[in-house]
Scaffold this motif. Sequence first.
Motif, PDB file in Angstrom:
ATOM      1  N   THR A 110      -3.089  11.776   1.342  1.00 30.11           N
ATOM      2  CA  THR A 110      -4.183  12.739   1.366  1.00 30.11           C
ATOM      3  C   THR A 110      -4.676  12.912  -0.059  1.00 30.11           C
ATOM      4  OG1 THR A 110      -2.635  14.602   1.190  1.00 30.11           O
ATOM      5  CG2 THR A 110      -3.348  13.973   3.399  1.00 30.11           C
ATOM      6  N   ALA A 111      -5.997  12.988  -0.217  1.00 31.99           N
ATOM      7  CA  ALA A 111      -6.549  13.039  -1.575  1.00 31.99           C
ATOM      8  C   ALA A 111      -7.865  13.797  -1.600  1.00 31.99           C
ATOM      9  CB  ALA A 111      -6.772  11.622  -2.100  1.00 31.99           C
ATOM     10  N   GLY A 112      -8.206  14.273  -2.778  1.00 32.05           N
ATOM     11  CA  GLY A 112      -9.451  15.010  -2.961  1.00 32.05           C
ATOM     12  C   GLY A 112     -10.667  14.121  -3.099  1.00 32.05           C
ATOM     13  N   SER A 113     -10.458  12.868  -3.495  1.00 33.64           N
ATOM     14  CA  SER A 113     -11.582  11.948  -3.633  1.00 33.64           C
ATOM     15  C   SER A 113     -11.117  10.530  -3.342  1.00 33.64           C
ATOM     16  CB  SER A 113     -12.176  12.011  -5.052  1.00 33.64           C
ATOM     17  OG  SER A 113     -11.374  11.282  -5.960  1.00 33.64           O
ATOM     18  N   SER A 114     -12.082   9.637  -3.217  1.00 34.56           N
ATOM     19  CA  SER A 114     -11.756   8.236  -2.937  1.00 34.56           C
ATOM     20  C   SER A 114     -11.410   7.448  -4.207  1.00 34.56           C
ATOM     21  CB  SER A 114     -12.930   7.569  -2.222  1.00 34.56           C
ATOM     22  OG  SER A 114     -14.084   7.632  -3.035  1.00 34.56           O
ATOM     23  N   LYS A 115     -11.481   8.082  -5.340  1.00 36.09           N
ATOM     24  CA  LYS A 115     -11.257   7.378  -6.616  1.00 36.09           C
ATOM     25  C   LYS A 115      -9.848   6.813  -6.771  1.00 36.09           C
ATOM     26  CE  LYS A 115     -14.765   9.858  -9.105  1.00 36.09           C
ATOM     27  NZ  LYS A 115     -15.103  10.752 -10.168  1.00 36.09           N
ATOM     28  N   HIS A 116      -8.893   7.379  -6.058  1.00 34.85           N
ATOM     29  CA  HIS A 116      -7.502   6.930  -6.230  1.00 34.85           C
ATOM     30  C   HIS A 116      -6.980   6.201  -5.000  1.00 34.85           C
ATOM     31  CE1 HIS A 116      -7.469   9.076  -9.957  1.00 34.85           C
ATOM     32  NE2 HIS A 116      -7.840  10.176  -9.340  1.00 34.85           N
ATOM     33  N   TYR A 117      -7.882   5.524  -4.307  1.00 33.14           N
ATOM     34  CA  TYR A 117      -7.521   4.827  -3.085  1.00 33.14           C
ATOM     35  C   TYR A 117      -6.373   3.846  -3.291  1.00 33.14           C
ATOM     36  CZ  TYR A 117      -7.843   2.012   1.115  1.00 33.14           C
ATOM     37  OH  TYR A 117      -7.532   1.348   2.272  1.00 33.14           O
ATOM     38  N   LEU A 118      -6.311   3.217  -4.449  1.00 43.97           N
ATOM     39  CA  LEU A 118      -5.275   2.205  -4.692  1.00 43.97           C
ATOM     40  C   LEU A 118      -3.954   2.792  -5.169  1.00 43.97           C
ATOM     41  CD1 LEU A 118      -7.399  -0.662  -6.253  1.00 43.97           C
ATOM     42  CD2 LEU A 118      -6.454  -0.505  -3.950  1.00 43.97           C
ATOM     43  N   MET A 119      -3.842   4.110  -5.209  1.00 47.56           N
ATOM     44  CA  MET A 119      -2.590   4.727  -5.650  1.00 47.56           C
ATOM     45  C   MET A 119      -1.410   4.251  -4.806  1.00 47.56           C
ATOM     46  SD  MET A 119      -0.115   7.175  -4.915  1.00 47.56           S
ATOM     47  CE  MET A 119      -0.801   8.247  -3.701  1.00 47.56           C
ATOM     48  N   ALA A 120      -1.593   4.160  -3.501  1.00 47.41           N
ATOM     49  CA  ALA A 120      -0.499   3.705  -2.642  1.00 47.41           C
ATOM     50  C   ALA A 120      -0.082   2.275  -3.000  1.00 47.41           C
ATOM     51  CB  ALA A 120      -0.909   3.777  -1.175  1.00 47.41           C
ATOM     52  N   GLU A 121      -1.057   1.431  -3.283  1.00 46.75           N
ATOM     53  CA  GLU A 121      -0.759   0.040  -3.657  1.00 46.75           C
ATOM     54  C   GLU A 121      -0.047  -0.056  -5.003  1.00 46.75           C
ATOM     55  OE1 GLU A 121      -1.250  -2.719  -1.936  1.00 46.75           O
ATOM     56  OE2 GLU A 121      -2.445  -1.883  -0.313  1.00 46.75           O
ATOM     57  N   GLN A 122      -0.459   0.780  -5.944  1.00 37.26           N
ATOM     58  CA  GLN A 122       0.039   0.660  -7.310  1.00 37.26           C
ATOM     59  C   GLN A 122       1.263   1.518  -7.613  1.00 37.26           C
ATOM     60  OE1 GLN A 122      -3.580   1.686  -9.320  1.00 37.26           O
ATOM     61  NE2 GLN A 122      -4.353  -0.406  -9.235  1.00 37.26           N
ATOM     62  N   HIS A 123       1.499   2.575  -6.837  1.00 38.09           N
ATOM     63  CA  HIS A 123       2.609   3.475  -7.140  1.00 38.09           C
ATOM     64  C   HIS A 123       3.651   3.535  -6.031  1.00 38.09           C
ATOM     65  CE1 HIS A 123       0.858   5.304 -10.787  1.00 38.09           C
ATOM     66  NE2 HIS A 123      -0.257   4.892 -10.220  1.00 38.09           N
ATOM     67  N   LEU A 124       3.208   3.698  -4.801  1.00 30.46           N
ATOM     68  CA  LEU A 124       4.162   3.914  -3.718  1.00 30.46           C
ATOM     69  C   LEU A 124       4.732   2.605  -3.162  1.00 30.46           C
ATOM     70  CD1 LEU A 124       5.563   6.102  -2.226  1.00 30.46           C
ATOM     71  CD2 LEU A 124       3.589   6.337  -0.730  1.00 30.46           C
ATOM     72  N   LYS A 125       3.895   1.628  -2.917  1.00 27.08           N
ATOM     73  CA  LYS A 125       4.398   0.365  -2.373  1.00 27.08           C
ATOM     74  C   LYS A 125       5.410  -0.322  -3.304  1.00 27.08           C
ATOM     75  CE  LYS A 125       0.964  -0.973   1.026  1.00 27.08           C
ATOM     76  NZ  LYS A 125       0.016  -2.024   1.446  1.00 27.08           N
ATOM     77  N   PRO A 126       5.222  -0.298  -4.625  1.00 26.16           N
ATOM     78  CA  PRO A 126       6.256  -0.890  -5.488  1.00 26.16           C
ATOM     79  C   PRO A 126       7.610  -0.181  -5.381  1.00 26.16           C
ATOM     80  CG  PRO A 126       4.199  -0.754  -6.683  1.00 26.16           C
ATOM     81  CD  PRO A 126       3.999   0.000  -5.390  1.00 26.16           C
ATOM     82  N   ILE A 127       7.606   1.135  -5.231  1.00 25.45           N
ATOM     83  CA  ILE A 127       8.868   1.858  -5.063  1.00 25.45           C
ATOM     84  C   ILE A 127       9.536   1.437  -3.757  1.00 25.45           C
ATOM     85  CG2 ILE A 127       9.908   4.138  -4.658  1.00 25.45           C
ATOM     86  CD1 ILE A 127       7.686   5.286  -6.515  1.00 25.45           C
ATOM     87  N   LEU A 128       8.753   1.393  -2.679  1.00 25.38           N
ATOM     88  CA  LEU A 128       9.305   1.004  -1.384  1.00 25.38           C
ATOM     89  C   LEU A 128       9.803  -0.438  -1.403  1.00 25.38           C
ATOM     90  CD1 LEU A 128       6.689   2.723   0.956  1.00 25.38           C
ATOM     91  CD2 LEU A 128       9.000   3.516   0.373  1.00 25.38           C
ATOM     92  N   SER A 129       9.087  -1.315  -2.062  1.00 23.15           N
ATOM     93  CA  SER A 129       9.521  -2.713  -2.176  1.00 23.15           C
ATOM     94  C   SER A 129      10.809  -2.822  -2.979  1.00 23.15           C
ATOM     95  CB  SER A 129       8.428  -3.555  -2.832  1.00 23.15           C
ATOM     96  OG  SER A 129       7.309  -3.627  -1.989  1.00 23.15           O
ATOM     97  N   TYR A 130      10.899  -2.065  -4.061  1.00 28.57           N
ATOM     98  CA  TYR A 130      12.115  -2.064  -4.875  1.00 28.57           C
ATOM     99  C   TYR A 130      13.318  -1.613  -4.050  1.00 28.57           C
ATOM    100  CZ  TYR A 130      15.514  -0.749  -8.417  1.00 28.57           C
ATOM    101  OH  TYR A 130      16.662  -0.634  -9.158  1.00 28.57           O
ATOM    102  N   MET A 131      13.079  -0.672  -3.135  1.00 26.39           N
ATOM    103  CA  MET A 131      14.158  -0.156  -2.297  1.00 26.39           C
ATOM    104  C   MET A 131      14.392  -1.039  -1.072  1.00 26.39           C
ATOM    105  SD  MET A 131      13.494   3.929  -2.683  1.00 26.39           S
ATOM    106  CE  MET A 131      15.169   4.465  -2.333  1.00 26.39           C
ATOM    107  N   LYS A 132      13.759  -2.208  -1.033  1.00 26.23           N
ATOM    108  CA  LYS A 132      13.946  -3.243  -0.009  1.00 26.23           C
ATOM    109  C   LYS A 132      13.397  -2.863   1.365  1.00 26.23           C
ATOM    110  CE  LYS A 132      16.544  -5.538  -3.013  1.00 26.23           C
ATOM    111  NZ  LYS A 132      16.297  -4.829  -4.255  1.00 26.23           N
TER     112      LYS A 132
END
Length: 188
Positions: A110-132
Amino acid sequence: MNIVFVSGSVVGTKTRRAITELKKVWLKQDAAAQIEIIDLKALKLPFCDGRHFLDYEEDVVATLKKVVEADVVVFGTPVFQASIPGSLKNFFDLLPQDALRETVTGIVVTAGSSKHYLMAEQHLKPILSYMKAVVVSTYVYILAEDFVGNDLVKDDVDLRLARLAEDLIFTTEAKRYIQKKQEEAYGF
């Protein structure tokens, strides 16, 4: 199937609302599903200090075990400073490194604007990938304008949540099928 949804913020209501809506959509597709929501706002989690997760207080261990033992985990997060909130990062830090090994995971942002659409790709997915984790490629990005008060009002949000649920269910079933075939082939 053991399903856990994590609402990863200690402030606001939109992320929890989005996760609750995903639960409703999921149950339309799979009425027998047992889905538990872990809301970080309702917990008193300590800051991670490097201890093994089993060395924390009993209620913390019980919460973390729910995630470790889940077949599917969906992480809901708002966007704070173009990243995930510290409460969610702390939650990941409390988990063992391989806590999500081969766990099918999904993301709702959930976000206030569309400017950070790639946050999941750049911040969350790498953490999940690291955790296998097995991360489904579809994730749902919901803007503040998609809410009126605490209610989701755009039909396309329900469609996107339904697609995420479908992808998670399909991926989980495919994973189980592959594991069964491997067990049959190797006799264990």
